[in-house]
Write an enzyme that holds these catalytic residues in place. Structure first.
Site, PDB file in Angstrom:
ATOM      1  N   CYS A 111       1.567  12.698  48.722  1.00 56.03           N
ATOM      2  CA  CYS A 111       2.224  13.003  49.979  1.00 56.03           C
ATOM      3  C   CYS A 111       3.730  12.837  49.813  1.00 56.03           C
ATOM      4  O   CYS A 111       4.223  12.504  48.755  1.00 56.03           O
ATOM      5  CB  CYS A 111       1.718  12.070  51.074  1.00 56.03           C
ATOM      6  N   ARG A 162       4.201  20.244  48.509  1.00 58.10           N
ATOM      7  CA  ARG A 162       3.204  19.325  47.972  1.00 58.10           C
ATOM      8  C   ARG A 162       1.894  19.395  48.751  1.00 58.10           C
ATOM      9  O   ARG A 162       0.867  18.914  48.277  1.00 58.10           O
ATOM     10  CB  ARG A 162       3.752  17.888  48.020  1.00 58.10           C
ATOM     11  N   TRP A 194      -1.216  13.522  53.215  1.00 59.10           N
ATOM     12  CA  TRP A 194      -2.419  14.217  52.749  1.00 59.10           C
ATOM     13  C   TRP A 194      -3.551  13.219  52.915  1.00 59.10           C
ATOM     14  O   TRP A 194      -3.640  12.236  52.192  1.00 59.10           O
ATOM     15  CB  TRP A 194      -2.255  14.647  51.297  1.00 59.10           C
ATOM     16  N   ASN A 209       2.047   6.359  50.160  1.00 57.56           N
ATOM     17  CA  ASN A 209       1.284   7.297  49.330  1.00 57.56           C
ATOM     18  C   ASN A 209       0.357   6.480  48.437  1.00 57.56           C
ATOM     19  O   ASN A 209       0.752   5.431  47.929  1.00 57.56           O
ATOM     20  CB  ASN A 209       2.197   8.129  48.433  1.00 57.56           C
ATOM     21  N   GLY A 210      -0.852   6.984  48.198  1.00 59.09           N
ATOM     22  CA  GLY A 210      -1.769   6.273  47.313  1.00 59.09           C
ATOM     23  C   GLY A 210      -3.002   5.792  48.046  1.00 59.09           C
ATOM     24  O   GLY A 210      -3.304   6.231  49.162  1.00 59.09           O
ATOM     25  N   GLU A 252     -15.163  26.975  31.671  1.00 56.54           N
ATOM     26  CA  GLU A 252     -13.909  26.705  32.383  1.00 56.54           C
ATOM     27  C   GLU A 252     -12.709  27.145  31.547  1.00 56.54           C
ATOM     28  O   GLU A 252     -11.729  27.687  32.092  1.00 56.54           O
ATOM     29  CB  GLU A 252     -13.811  25.222  32.728  1.00 56.54           C
ATOM     30  N   LYS A 268      -9.984  29.883  32.827  1.00 59.50           N
ATOM     31  CA  LYS A 268      -8.548  29.616  32.926  1.00 59.50           C
ATOM     32  C   LYS A 268      -7.754  30.716  32.221  1.00 59.50           C
ATOM     33  O   LYS A 268      -6.749  31.197  32.744  1.00 59.50           O
ATOM     34  CB  LYS A 268      -8.200  28.259  32.303  1.00 59.50           C
ATOM     35  N   GLU A 288      -7.935  33.948  34.281  1.00 58.72           N
ATOM     36  CA  GLU A 288      -7.228  33.866  35.558  1.00 58.72           C
ATOM     37  C   GLU A 288      -5.723  34.061  35.407  1.00 58.72           C
ATOM     38  O   GLU A 288      -5.109  34.781  36.199  1.00 58.72           O
ATOM     39  CB  GLU A 288      -7.491  32.502  36.210  1.00 58.72           C
ATOM     40  N   HIS A 337     -27.898  35.687  19.966  1.00 65.63           N
ATOM     41  CA  HIS A 337     -28.773  36.479  20.829  1.00 65.63           C
ATOM     42  C   HIS A 337     -28.020  37.619  21.506  1.00 65.63           C
ATOM     43  O   HIS A 337     -28.471  38.133  22.535  1.00 65.63           O
ATOM     44  CB  HIS A 337     -29.440  35.584  21.872  1.00 65.63           C
ATOM     45  N   LYS A 387      -6.126  30.743  46.563  1.00 65.33           N
ATOM     46  CA  LYS A 387      -6.470  29.344  46.294  1.00 65.33           C
ATOM     47  C   LYS A 387      -7.811  28.980  46.909  1.00 65.33           C
ATOM     48  O   LYS A 387      -8.603  28.270  46.306  1.00 65.33           O
ATOM     49  CB  LYS A 387      -5.359  28.425  46.848  1.00 65.33           C
TER      50      LYS A 387
END
Length: 609
Positions: free
Chosen positions: A2, A27, A75, A101-102, A482, A486, A489, A505, A604
């Site tokens: 945040c 952010r 956040w 924050n945290g 993944e 990436k 994308e 195969h 997103k």
């Protein structure tokens, strides 16, 4: 992740603080607030859920003059995003305000103790406990009070504290969460990010773990929590304001990859304790979890690949039949669902339509549902019986990096917690996991250190390849998927992810000197099998790029190029193995000149089917 901004000096504080918050909007946040000690000596607090414009509208009606203040964009992690849970948080007297924050790891014990001692806590946040602790320890010196309060706090934090009776001081502190001091002429600043203060000063001090900073308009005094003096160098920032928003990185994707050690630390905070793994979020489902007979994962995209790791671990550790499902297919050929089928829905945004729809279906049938997401208050949290948050902080780049590694880590914790609840996790195994999980943030930092340079060099070398084949076995297979995703994308280069045993195969027909084989060859129980598959590729003239465990020099016998990662438990290896692949995809995209943070045709959050 945040936003924190604090100011003390001769100018009107409110416009400076609001400008600082606007520079931190990138952010991500779900509420915002401001606290000022006015020139009349009063504490003024205003906070609003939603966008910064909501706070700005409220302030336009009546904003008092003040020379000191603090402001925050939140956040949400503890408590829904609303006006009450927004920061600043206030003590019982209304004289102390705190922004944070945290995550405070022991916030439940702190809140319970404060309530027993007569404090009235109004929000659902962990942050409010800090304000009341400072209230308890205050004896006329806000710096001393903050230090004594922090002796009782465990977890990750960056805080700023203001006291009505001491309008000439602003106190901050950090532990595992960024906080900087901006040095002006006759004025000083506290912020979570250089971007918030760079238009006012280019001279900053980066606070380090356990620092407590006490500032007035002319001086900065840094100590430890114990009160010992500390010196921090002054840095002159040569970034532009725009670059500062990215922390000096060229792209948000690169910045967020480098945030992964911190995100991993946040994801285990409060869940990996001294001697046990604990997910208190599962309390509402405790009785159901003991009676579950099957598990169905549902997710899309990168979350689906993280779920593939989670599915593997759930079946292995709990003994329950477990399947991983693509969200968009789930409703149209649903598995048998009943009250004995646990459904685990994984979504970074919590708004993915293809994941929410099957979650609602499962809930309507009576299946217990656990949501794993990064967004408090998101749609999926309202469809679940229990929610486990990633605690990764906002992710700006369209492609998932830090949310993927925290999804895997969170699912490791979830699988271990359910196995433990069902009596299938031995004390020895739990200790082994705790040791590896505690080391994971540092291991991720090491993986970045090992592969930042080599991944860039290899990207340049392979950039003109016709395509790529990624392979893995066991928990390495989802990493291959993944890694291929990436690369597709962000660079627009064709790539496939395959279970290594499937090469012969059919997919092996694609391999030749222009289509490299990327192999996940970290230490595992299936490594020897994987080597055989890799040799099949080499026999077809394919160059082999391996991701391997640091020190395993034998890999060079099978691979043309190697990207190294630290050793860890096989079950946690996907978290580290994916990091070189993220970097390789990023550098390939840069070499090809694509839009890294906002790739074409992608969003997103996919909020429609």
């Amino acid at each position: 992740m945040c936003g924190i901004v604090g100011y003390i000096g001769p100018r009107d504080a409110a416009p400076i603080l609001m400008d600082g918050l606007s520079r931190l909007e990138y952010r991500g946040y779900d509420s915002a607030g401001i606290a000022l000690v006015t020139n009349n000596g009063e504490m003024f607090v205003e906070k609003k859920a939603g966008k910064l414009s909501n706070l700005r509208t409220a302030l336009n009606e009546s904003t008092p003059l003040a020379a000191v203040g603090l402001a925050h964009t939140r956040w949400a992690t503890h408590g829904r995003p609303n006006d009450l849970n927004a920061h600043p948080q206030i003590d019982c007297t209304g004289e102390i305000t705190v922004i944070h924050n945290g995550i405070i790891e022991n916030f439940r014990e702190l809140r319970q103790g404060l309530a027993e001692r007569g404090h009235t806590l109004r929000s659902e946040t962990d942050t409010e406990a800090i304000a009341h602790l400072v209230e308890e320890t205050y004896e006329g010196d806000i710096g001393d009070a903050v230090r004594r309060a922090l002796e009782r706090v465990h977890g990750a934090y960056a805080i700023a504290v203001l006291h009505k009776r001491e309008p000439g001081r602003l106190v901050g502190a950090r532990m595992n969460v960024p906080l900087i001091v901006g040095l002006g002429n006759g004025e000083n600043f506290i912020a979570s990010d250089v971007a918030a203060v760079l238009c006012h000063t280019d001279r900053v001090q980066f606070l380090e773990e356990g620092d407590v900073v006490d500032i007035d308009a002319d001086t900065v005094h840094i100590t430890s929590v114990e009160g010992n003096d500390r010196m921090r160098p002054v840095h002159t920032i040569d970034w532009s304001v725009e670059a500062a928003e990215k922390g000096g990185y060229s792209h948000f994707m690169l910045k967020e990859m480098h945030e992964q050690p911190h995100a991993l630390r946040s994801s285990i905070t409060g869940r990996v304790l001294d001697d046990r793994i604990d997910l208190p979020e599962l309390a509402p489902l405790r009785d159901h979890l003991e009676k579950v007979e099957r598990v169905e994962f549902v997710a899309c995209g990168s979350a689906n690949y993280a779920s593939a790791v989670g599915s593997y671990l759930f079946q292995s550790w709990t003994g329950l039949p477990t399947r991983n499902n693509i969200g968009s297919e789930f409703r149209y050929s649903p598995p048998p669902l009943d009250e004995h089928t646990l459904v685990i829905a994984v979504s970074q945004s919590g708004e993915t339509a293809d994941t929410i729809a099957p979650t609602r279906l499962a809930r309507s049938i009576g299946s217990p549902v656990i949501a794993v997401t990064n967004a408090v208050g998101s749609a999926i949290t309202r469809e679940a019986d229990a929610v486990v948050f990633l605690q990764a902080g906002p992710e700006i780049a369209v492609v998932a990096t830090k949310t993927f590694v925290t999804q895997v880590t969170t699912l490791v914790l979830l699988a271990a917690a359910v196995a433990k609840l069902r009596g299938r996790l031995s004390a020895e195994r739990e200790r082994e996991l705790i040791t590896a999980l505690r080391r994971l943030p540092d291991d991720a930092a090491r993986a970045l250190e090992l592969t930042v340079g080599p991944s860039q060099e290899l990207a340049r070398r392979y950039v003109n390849s016709r395509g790529f084949m990624f392979v893995g076995r066991g928990v390495g297979f989802p990493v291959a998927l993944e890694g291929a995703l990436k690369l597709k994308e962000v660079s627009y280069v064709h790539a496939e992810g395959q279970a290594a045993g499937e090469l012969k195969h059919g997919p092996i027909s694609l391999l030749d000197a222009e289509v490299p084989l990327v192999a996940i060859m970290t230490r595992s129980s299936l490594k020897e099998k994987l080597i055989s598959n890799v040799m099949e590729g080499r026999a077809r003239d394919a160059r082999v790029l391996a991701v391997a465990t640091e020190g395993d020099e034998a890999v060079r016998d099978y691979a043309d190029d190697v990207l190294w990662v630290p050793d860890t438990l096989e079950e946690l290896s996907p978290v580290l193995a994916v990091i070189p692949l993220q970097l390789f995809a990023y550098h390939t995209a840069v070499a090809r000149g694509t839009d890294v943070d906002q790739p074409r045709n992608l969003a997103k959050s996919v909020t429609v089917e």
